[in-house]
Design a protein around this motif. Structure first.
Motif, PDB file in Angstrom:
ATOM      1  N   THR A   1       8.155  -0.627   7.715  1.00  0.00           N
ATOM      2  CA  THR A   1       7.679  -1.990   7.936  1.00  0.00           C
ATOM      3  C   THR A   1       6.162  -2.020   8.053  1.00  0.00           C
ATOM      4  O   THR A   1       5.496  -2.936   7.545  1.00  0.00           O
TER       5      THR A   1
ATOM      6  N   ARG B   1       4.771  -1.854   4.642  1.00  0.00           N
ATOM      7  CA  ARG B   1       4.950  -3.152   3.982  1.00  0.00           C
ATOM      8  C   ARG B   1       3.931  -4.174   4.471  1.00  0.00           C
ATOM      9  O   ARG B   1       3.352  -4.937   3.674  1.00  0.00           O
ATOM     10  N   ASP B   2       3.695  -4.195   5.766  1.00  0.00           N
ATOM     11  CA  ASP B   2       2.817  -5.215   6.330  1.00  0.00           C
ATOM     12  C   ASP B   2       1.343  -4.937   6.041  1.00  0.00           C
ATOM     13  O   ASP B   2       0.537  -5.877   5.981  1.00  0.00           O
TER      14      ASP B   2
ATOM     15  N   PRO C   1       1.254  -3.600   1.177  1.00  0.00           N
ATOM     16  CA  PRO C   1       2.459  -4.048   0.469  1.00  0.00           C
ATOM     17  C   PRO C   1       2.481  -3.715  -1.012  1.00  0.00           C
ATOM     18  O   PRO C   1       3.556  -3.515  -1.584  1.00  0.00           O
ATOM     19  N   ASP C   2       1.314  -3.655  -1.632  1.00  0.00           N
ATOM     20  CA  ASP C   2       1.249  -3.422  -3.071  1.00  0.00           C
ATOM     21  C   ASP C   2       0.614  -2.093  -3.439  1.00  0.00           C
ATOM     22  O   ASP C   2       0.534  -1.754  -4.624  1.00  0.00           O
TER      23      ASP C   2
ATOM     24  N   ALA D   1      11.619  -3.098   2.466  1.00  0.00           N
ATOM     25  CA  ALA D   1      10.411  -3.008   1.636  1.00  0.00           C
ATOM     26  C   ALA D   1      10.783  -2.637   0.202  1.00  0.00           C
ATOM     27  O   ALA D   1      10.613  -1.491  -0.219  1.00  0.00           O
TER      28      ALA D   1
ATOM     29  N   ASN E   1       9.398  -3.171  -2.508  1.00  0.00           N
ATOM     30  CA  ASN E   1       8.247  -2.783  -3.317  1.00  0.00           C
ATOM     31  C   ASN E   1       7.697  -1.426  -2.929  1.00  0.00           C
ATOM     32  O   ASN E   1       6.757  -0.932  -3.559  1.00  0.00           O
ATOM     33  N   ILE E   2       8.288  -0.809  -1.893  1.00  0.00           N
ATOM     34  CA  ILE E   2       7.786   0.475  -1.385  1.00  0.00           C
ATOM     35  C   ILE E   2       8.870   1.538  -1.419  1.00  0.00           C
ATOM     36  O   ILE E   2       8.643   2.656  -1.903  1.00  0.00           O
TER      37      ILE E   2
END
Length: 535
Positions: free
Chosen positions: A201, A204-205, A208-209, A237, A239-240
């Motif tokens: 998390t 992600r926070d 994120p990209d 997540a 994207n991760i």
């Protein structure tokens, strides 16, 4: 390497009518749409590589880079030393002031050494980036890459902060001002499953990209991962946490892949099959369960290099020597950004022993096509065309005796390719029985192709086309091997069998036996293509 439709030879196969994938007879069709303009290139690399800065590795940085980038010609490589205490510098010299948290050792030794060597031109046009392998609480190892800036590069501050938050390093080992800043921004968490979720998390926070978390050797240790765990981390997540190392490293170990769980039937889910983790090798298994959710979840192949042979021990091939991941990098991206976006796209395949060195696998409808990682939208009743094009090199890196410089000079040859399909159904909700389901009962091999089925096209590719009528949402993936359908101890009805331990007493004989085992049991796996059917 986009296929030119004008050169595709349409074939019909007498496959069984299963899973609604009915092959159709070739018939005149409208002229194909023009081939899209090629806007990128295939690159090859490795996401999982250790040097002497890891406590259990033996090769210094310059040796690993020379082997990977110069001898075996990888285009890019992720250094991924353990996020533990590092006792040595990049040349293997013991640190005078004692062990350092690896994020600090990365900053003080690994990255400056790489920059110095690149500045000298030794690795011109090669991409080297630093990541780390994290001991994830209650699970197993995950490679974490965190990047910032333009162009993207490893974020040293983020690596330090991650190690402080999510390991049990002593606070006094970090800069006191950094610790005060980190304590003001968050709390430490390094023990429970919930702490592992908190770490993902945090990525992600904050990134994120520009970060990824790649699950390594997922089935090596019993009970470390469940299907629900994969789903949960991907949900947190997507994207991760979107890829796993299904084609594992450690292939020079007597226990292939260093999967040392007892060789009993109860542990079949903790074995490797043709050198491939159970999650990926099992048709209808964990990977297929995730794909059946419609999850964009990918497979990669790595070396997990620690050392190749040291005294009586053997461990891993050098990066690029045996395992390779091929990723398509779009021209609009460069450097780390290109590899990261290519990894996320899913347009990639992985291979052992250079069984193939080029693959074009795409699916087309009346007007559009899509590649690995992509989605084709079709209507019920549409005829969909699946195209497979591949090449193999003239020879691979198989030497006998091992490391003698004497090439076996045997061209790697694909015996057959399996086209695997499974249904995509509505995603299960957390807490429901299907969220923990680790199978996809719809998945099966819908067609098997041999040399009698493929034709050589004008570009030197072996080419196959398979057509079917779209009726339901599905994904399609490939696997190929140099083995026949029923090879004692290796395959049964085309499926790989669990690898057995190479138990030879004399050291050199054992090393040669391991090497022969590996080069005589080669596989490649593609990532999937999705077909979504509307009315």
């Amino acid at each position: 390497m986009t296929a030119m439709a004008a050169f595709i030879i349409a074939l019909s196969y007498g496959c069984s009518d299963t899973n609604n994938n009915r092959p159709v007879e070739s018939k005149p069709t409208a002229p194909p749409a023009p081939a899209p303009e090629i806007t990128g290139k295939w690159t090859k690399g490795d996401f999982h590589v250790h040097t002497v800065e890891s406590d259990d590795a033996q090769d210094k940085l310059s040796v690993v880079l020379d082997e990977a980038l110069l001898r075996y010609d990888l285009d890019w490589m992720a250094l991924s030393n353990h996020l533990r205490l590092s006792k040595r510098d990049h040349d293997g010299v013991d640190l005078i002031n004692g062990p350092l948290p690896f994020s600090l050792a990365m900053a003080q030794y690994e990255i400056p050494a790489v920059r110095e060597m690149q500045a000298g031109g030794r690795y011109a046009n090669k991409l080297i980036f630093s990541t780390f392998e994290w001991d994830m609480p209650t699970h197993d190892h995950i490679n974490v890459g965190i990047f910032t800036g333009s162009p993207l590069s490893t974020s040293l501050d983020a690596a330090k902060q991650f190690e402080y938050y999510f390991t049990n390093r002593v606070a006094s080992q970090f800069d006191s001002d950094d610790v005060a800043r980190w304590d003001a921004a968050g709390t430490r968490a390094f023990t429970t499953h919930e702490d592992a979720v908190k770490a993902i998390t945090w990525l992600r926070d904050n990134y994120p990209d520009t970060s990824y978390a790649l699950i390594n050797h997922p089935s090596r240790n019993n009970g470390k991962w469940s299907a629900a765990d994969y789903r949960a981390f991907n949900d947190v997540a997507p994207n991760i946490v979107f890829a796993m190392e299904g084609m594992i490293g450690g292939q020079m170990e007597p226990d292939r892949g260093s999967y040392t769980t007892a060789y009993v039937d109860a542990n079949r889910k903790n074995r490797v099959y043709g050198g491939v983790d159970y999650t990926v090798a099992q048709v209808g298994g964990v990977w297929d369960a995730l794909l059946g959710d419609g999850r964009r979840f990918w497979n990669v192949g790595n070396s997990d290099h620690h050392f190749k042979i040291r005294g009586p021990y053997s461990s891993s091939y050098f990066p690029g020597e045996y395992a390779r991941t091929y990723i398509w990098v779009d021209d609009k991206y460069t450097g780390v950004k290109g590899v990261l976006e290519g990894l996320r796209s899913g347009k990639m395949f992985s291979v052992y022993g250079d069984l193939i060195n080029a693959l074009d696998f795409h699916i087309g409808g009346d007007t559009t096509t899509t590649d690995m990682g992509g989605e084709l939208k079709a209507k019920a009743g549409d005829t969909v065309s699946i195209t497979i094009r591949f090449k193999s090199p003239d020879r691979n890196n198989y030497q006998y005796p091992i490391d003698s410089g004497i090439s076996v000079n045997a061209r790697p040859t694909v015996d057959h390719i399996d086209l695997i399909a499974g249904d995509v159904t509505p995603r299960a909700a957390p807490g429901t029985p299907n969220y923990s389901k680790d199978t996809n009962d719809s998945t099966r091999v819908i067609a098997t192709f041999t040399a009698a089925d493929w034709k050589l096209d004008k570009d030197g590719y072996n080419t196959i086309t398979y057509k079917y009528v779209a009726t339901t949402n599905q994904y399609f993936r490939l696997r190929g091997t140099n083995l026949g359908m029923n090879v004692p101890g290796a395959t049964e009805n085309g499926n790989p069998l669990p690898d057995q331990k190479t138990d030879v007493t004399q050291n050199d004989a054992r090393f040669n036996a391991i090497n022969a085992r590996n080069y005589n049991n080669l596989w490649f796996y593609s990532n999937p293509v999705f077909v979504t059917v509307g009315s």
